[in-house]
Scaffold this active site. Sequence first.
Site, PDB file in Angstrom:
ATOM      1  N   GLU A 171      12.057  75.097   6.982  1.00 28.83           N
ATOM      2  CA  GLU A 171      12.395  75.485   8.353  1.00 28.83           C
ATOM      3  C   GLU A 171      12.052  74.288   9.231  1.00 28.83           C
ATOM      4  OE1 GLU A 171      11.370  78.326  12.158  1.00 28.83           O
ATOM      5  OE2 GLU A 171       9.804  77.428  10.955  1.00 28.83           O
ATOM      6  N   ASP A 222       7.366  77.479   6.549  1.00 26.57           N
ATOM      7  CA  ASP A 222       7.361  77.698   7.994  1.00 26.57           C
ATOM      8  C   ASP A 222       6.975  76.429   8.757  1.00 26.57           C
ATOM      9  OD1 ASP A 222       7.303  79.702  10.222  1.00 26.57           O
ATOM     10  OD2 ASP A 222       5.201  79.109  10.350  1.00 26.57           O
ATOM     11  N   ARG A 256      10.042  79.919   1.538  1.00 24.78           N
ATOM     12  CA  ARG A 256      10.607  79.380   2.764  1.00 24.78           C
ATOM     13  C   ARG A 256       9.375  78.810   3.470  1.00 24.78           C
ATOM     14  NH1 ARG A 256       9.202  80.711   8.342  1.00 24.78           N
ATOM     15  NH2 ARG A 256      11.037  80.412   9.634  1.00 24.78           N
TER      16      ARG A 256
HETATM   17  C1  GLC Z   1       8.362  80.014  12.694  1.00 24.09           C
HETATM   18  C2  GLC Z   1       8.707  81.458  12.455  1.00 24.09           C
HETATM   19  C3  GLC Z   1       8.335  82.259  13.666  1.00 24.09           C
HETATM   20  C4  GLC Z   1       6.861  82.110  13.929  1.00 24.09           C
HETATM   21  C5  GLC Z   1       6.483  80.636  14.038  1.00 24.09           C
HETATM   22  C6  GLC Z   1       4.991  80.465  13.983  1.00 24.09           C
HETATM   23  O1  GLC Z   1       9.142  79.454  13.702  1.00 24.09           O
HETATM   24  O2  GLC Z   1      10.049  81.597  12.117  1.00 24.09           O
HETATM   25  O3  GLC Z   1       8.674  83.602  13.512  1.00 24.09           O
HETATM   26  O4  GLC Z   1       6.517  82.778  15.099  1.00 24.09           O
HETATM   27  O5  GLC Z   1       6.998  79.874  12.986  1.00 24.09           O
HETATM   28  O6  GLC Z   1       4.524  80.715  12.678  1.00 24.09           O
END
Ligand code: GLC
Length: 567
Positions: A249, A207, A205
């Site tokens: 994401e 980020d 996944r």
């Molecule tokens: C993404 C993650 C989150 C994290 C951020 C910074 O949004 O889901 O949990 O704090 O990235 O890495």
Amino acid sequence: MASAEELRQGAWFRNAVFYEIPVRSFYDSNGDGIGDLGGVTQKLDYLSELGVRAIWLLPFYRSAWRDEGYDITDHYSIDPTLGTLDDLDRLVTDAHAHGIRVLGDFVSNHVSIDHPWFQAARKDRGSPHRNWFLWSDTGKEFSRTRIIFRDLERSNWTWDETAGQYYFHRFYATQPDLNYDEPAVRAEMTKIARFWLGHGLDGFRCDAVPYLFKREGTRCQSLPEVHQFFQELRSILDAEFPGTVLVAEANQSVPETVPYFGNGREFPIVMHFPLMPNLYLALGEEDPRRIRHVLQATLPAPHGCGWAYFLRNHDEVSLEQVSDDEREMFLWIYGRYPRTVLNGGIRRRLAPMLDGNDATIAMMHALLLSLPGAPFLYYGDEIGMGDRLDLSDRDGVRTPMQWTSEENAGFSALPVDRLVRPPVTDPNYGPAARNVAEERSRLGSLYHQIQQLIAIRSANVEEFGSERLAAADAHATSVLAFWRDQPSARVLCLFNFSRATVTGTVSIDPELRSAPVLIAGDGTIERQESNLMYTLGGRRYAWVRFVRPVPPLGTPAAAPPESSPSR
Ligand code: GLC
Ligand code: CA
């Protein structure tokens, strides 16, 4: 059981249920109060019984732990509190033996402020690592870049005394962004991906993908350079580790999110952030119209790709993709408790948001499980776990998994006051009320409802695993209806968003001569010629299957049924 090789083949993910695991909160195997990789290995039987076919592990790399592992200090080792490389190898081998694939988390946008790269860079302008980060004398550049942790940070620039300059960070100030215009950074990140795939991970996944590149005058997100980087990464990984799955994401609007599929050349799976808040809004409005609209705008995914659907994850419910009016409505329905709102979203678990109503929770899971793509479950939602608003930031939705009714939730050998985080104490959602052992032993529990849904979906994999979804008219404003189909059979999925019982009809292709069979959910159905009459209780759903007539020998196969409504 699937071999590792079989596991790698095909767009397997459209037939798989994914399960998100914050490793520190799942199960403590060595009695130090912190969940670990060995703990996940010990719970593989549980996951496989639930029907999970892939797990996504939150970052397990060496970390400063100021942001649940998203602040890495060494990308090539496992954090000692979570285990060793051997533990990971064992987890991957055992998971594959259970037919479960393992995804890591690829945190490429930033590192921890404690990372040796940043430490070297801040101390010496001549350091080869200086250009791995973004520096400024004024902290005024990229002023159109929005602040994501807006309740926690005031600027994307922070002054660093040692460096004598400001450094850029899209998230916490303890997470300096990497500079992707520096070729060495891009090469290093590719090397890191290779390293973990070499340890048998099936993918990542990814980020915060939209933010890697920054350009003056833009909002510094989803720039063409970002797509180019991930397409290059994808082709390298495809060549060296065929079938690697990358999940994006990208919490953006529909037009900004769809391009992450790169027409089949970028991410095989993209998280469906635009849909998620609409699922909750539709419940509040008792009208699923908005869900229909989002699906129409986003289906089908490019061939060989799929959306990832989720209700909750380890962050707050993000409301970045809704209008101001919608946000107001959302907060009015779901955000009435003090301290619920974080960064404009809601830091709550699924069960308390849905008033602990198991039927509604099951219906929302049924919806996730009937859409074309990959459903992602969040650990503990299958037993209706709650949250803790007294914990800071997003920690309240990352409390220890509730395995038993014991005070420490059966999460560890240590007593409750020595756990990585305190378990839920709310009597409606704490270990005594909600735990795996009890729900597993009680037929009809939320756990069993979700487990059965997954099993039925898997048993009808041709329909549910297809890319096709055709909207249907259920002749009732509160009912969402669509067909999932294959040449051999069709499944009609019905969801009643109203609290009240609803009766309606759906017209049926006269070619479908078989009697309808209710394969999941409840309510009553009756076929009258080319109509299906249905009655659904409040917040109830039904999956209805029709077998297509088998053509007599020698006749050519029937033309495929009506195609998806979108294109
Ligand atoms: C993404 C993650 C989150 C994290 C951020 C910074 O949004 O889901 O949990 O704090 O990235 O890495
Ligand atoms: Ca431990």
